[in-house]
Write an enzyme that holds these catalytic residues in place. Structure first.
Site, PDB file in Angstrom:
ATOM      1  CG  HIS A   1      -0.377   0.296   2.518  1.00 48.55           C
ATOM      2  ND1 HIS A   1      -0.056  -0.694   3.427  1.00 48.55           N
ATOM      3  CD2 HIS A   1      -0.042   1.460   3.116  1.00 48.55           C
ATOM      4  CE1 HIS A   1       0.433  -0.146   4.516  1.00 48.55           C
ATOM      5  NE2 HIS A   1       0.467   1.164   4.349  1.00 48.55           N
TER       6      HIS A   1
ATOM      7  CG  ASP B   1       0.021  -4.033   2.738  1.00 49.04           C
ATOM      8  OD1 ASP B   1       0.314  -3.528   1.641  1.00 49.04           O
ATOM      9  OD2 ASP B   1      -0.229  -3.363   3.752  1.00 49.04           O
TER      10      ASP B   1
ATOM     11  N   GLY C   1       3.359   6.493   8.254  1.00 45.05           N
ATOM     12  CA  GLY C   1       4.734   6.706   7.807  1.00 45.05           C
ATOM     13  C   GLY C   1       5.645   5.571   8.222  1.00 45.05           C
ATOM     14  CG  ASN C   2       6.470   3.902  12.186  1.00 47.28           C
ATOM     15  OD1 ASN C   2       5.970   4.698  12.966  1.00 47.28           O
ATOM     16  ND2 ASN C   2       7.747   3.580  12.211  1.00 47.28           N
ATOM     17  CB  SER C   3       3.121   1.743   6.267  1.00 53.71           C
ATOM     18  OG  SER C   3       1.965   1.867   7.039  1.00 53.71           O
TER      19      SER C   3
ATOM     20  N   GLY D   1      -5.528 -27.569   1.618  1.00 56.18           N
ATOM     21  CA  GLY D   1      -6.709 -28.071   0.912  1.00 56.18           C
ATOM     22  C   GLY D   1      -7.839 -28.437   1.856  1.00 56.18           C
TER      23      GLY D   1
END
Length: 474
Positions: free
Chosen positions: A125, A155, A229-231, A287
């Site tokens: 993101h 992500d 901002g840490n992402s 499965g």
């Protein structure tokens, strides 16, 4: 007189003898050490056990881990193009012309250098929709970056810069070995404040934020402060090893409120290796369909344990089916790792690849069995191209041969009344925007990488084997 003196001497000797005998055989032995003050020292709280912890575990020193990691966490800035006015003021400023108001917009996050030649892990993101990426190192040098590959589901994204020198990087640690209560550091760029380090502990593992979704996730939860901002930044242990990629916070305000979440490093590393080796993520599955045990299922399946993953259904032709797993089994361990809930299972399996063999311990009617399960490859079977108005699916090779093709996806359904007129079911889409497609996943990746207002060009193979191109305008 002589008789009296004789009796006195005998009495004294007898008393001395008796006293000596008492001292020798009867009186308790005393320690021959100096007496010490037995009162507790000021500020000391007595405990009823002997601590075996070392000083480093109770008074952790974060300086070494910070020094090792702060230069390997970068600031990622992404630039995109806004092709539509974002508010009424922009609309009227451009005289109502939506296309004339193109404006560069900027987002920012963090990234972790994982190799000295410039490969960087960040969140999907952080870079999603970018037309241009800029990476700034801790020494303020900036470089253009290219996207190598992404996994929107997890992500995670892999990008690369070409630097003029070898770069500091953070080695991967084993996130499975991380323990609840262990000290960790979050390193990143919150609120555009570069090179920020915060400390906390691991609050929980295998945390699923989408419990109502079939796509169970598995995050490390921490109380180290993580903010916008840490992402994409690093979650590291006190040895400076990468154990997670900081990803999300849950907050009504959008800022830190005491807990945050990171993608485990084992999962991130597997995604990076898949992208580098195969070009996309190789997702392995057992499965089965199932979920966490609750009082209702305990009664329904006569289960005697309250933790584990209940097998509610076994897919045909899956590794679970071939290994002998059955409905009603309770998965207790995988490769020796305790499985208490469904996110424990998905978190571990997502770090594996198709054809990997895992050892699954199950409880079946109070009897434990250990079964070797070969993971099969996950493939989405259908995908809706909404802007075109059709659903596509993966055809078998024999069907493709009818069209003299070795690639393509089949139109399985028309989604709109307009497209239903053309009797498209069974036709093959061989290319989208000039790119060959071999499966539904590739279609999904191409469509979801486009801007919403972009046109879509479809290459369709009709029933006569002829190729036709159609442009769908947005």
């Amino acid at each position: 007189m002589k008789r009296f003196l004789s009796l006195l001497v005998v009495a004294i000797l007898a008393g001395a003898f008796t006293l000596g005998a008492y001292k020798l055989w009867m009186e308790p032995e005393t320690a021959s050490v100096a007496i010490t003050d037995t009162r507790p020292n000021a500020g000391f709280i007595p405990v009823n056990y002997t601590s075996t912890a070392t000083s480093s575990s109770t008074n952790a020193d974060f300086t070494v881990a910070a020094e090792k990691t702060v230069n390997a966490v970068v600031h990622v800035k992404q630039y995109g193009i806004s092709r539509q006015p974002r508010n009424l003021m922009e609309y009227f400023r451009n005289g109502g012309n939506a296309g004339a108001g193109e404006k560069r917009i900027q987002g920012a996050g963090s990234g972790v250098i994982i190799t000295e030649d410039g490969y960087i892990v960040t969140n999907n993101h952080v870079i999603d929709g970018a037309t241009e990426l800029e990476v700034t190192l801790n020494n303020n040098k900036s470089y253009k970056a290219e996207v190598i590959g992404t996994s929107a589901q997890s992500d995670i994204a892999l990008i690369k810069i070409d630097a003029d020198t070898k770069l500091s990087y953070i080695p991967f640690g084993d996130s499975n070995a991380a323990k609840i209560g262990e000290w960790v550091l979050a390193v990143g760029n919150p609120f555009n404040l570069t090179s920020t380090v915060t400390a906390g502990i691991i609050s929980a593992k295998s945390r699923d934020l989408n419990e109502m979704d079939n796509n169970a996730q598995s995050f490390i939860q921490t109380d180290a402060a993580i903010n916008p901002g840490n992402s994409g930044g690093a979650l590291v242990n006190i040895h400076g090893e990468l154990i997670g990629i900081n990803t999300a916070i849950t907050s009504q305000t959008g800022s830190y409120v005491g807990y945050a979440f990171a993608v485990p490093s084992n999962n991130a590393r597997k995604i990076v290796e898949d992208i580098l080796e195969f070009g996309d993520v190789q997702r392995g599955i057992i499965g089965i369909r199932g979920g966490t045990i609750n009082p209702k299922t305990m009664e329904q399946y006569e289960i005697s344990v309250s933790q584990g993953v209940l097998v509610a259904n076994v897919d045909e032709d899956s590794g679970a089916k071939k290994a002998g797993l059955k409905e009603g089994d309770v998965i207790k361990e995988i490769d020796g790792l305790p499985i208490r809930k469904f996110s424990d299972l998905t978190g571990y399996v997502n770090s594996k690849r198709p054809k990997d063999v895992i050892s699954v311990k199950v409880l079946r009617k109070n009897k434990e069995l250990t079964l070797p399960v070969t993971l099969s490859k996950y493939e989405i079977q259908e995908y809706n191209i909404k802007d075109v108005g059709v659903e596509v699916s993966n055809p078998n090779k024999e069907y493709l041969k009818k069209f003299n093709l070795d690639h393509g996806v089949v139109i399985s359904k028309a989604l709109s009344s307009r497209m239903q007129r053309y009797n498209l079911e069974g036709l093959i889409i061989s290319e989208i925007d000039g790119k060959k497609v071999s499966n539904v996943l590739q279609v999904k990746q191409i469509i979801e990488s486009k801007y919403p207002e972009d046109d879509i060009t479809i290459s369709l193979i009709d029933r006569n084997g002829e190729k036709r191109e159609f442009v769908f305008q947005n």
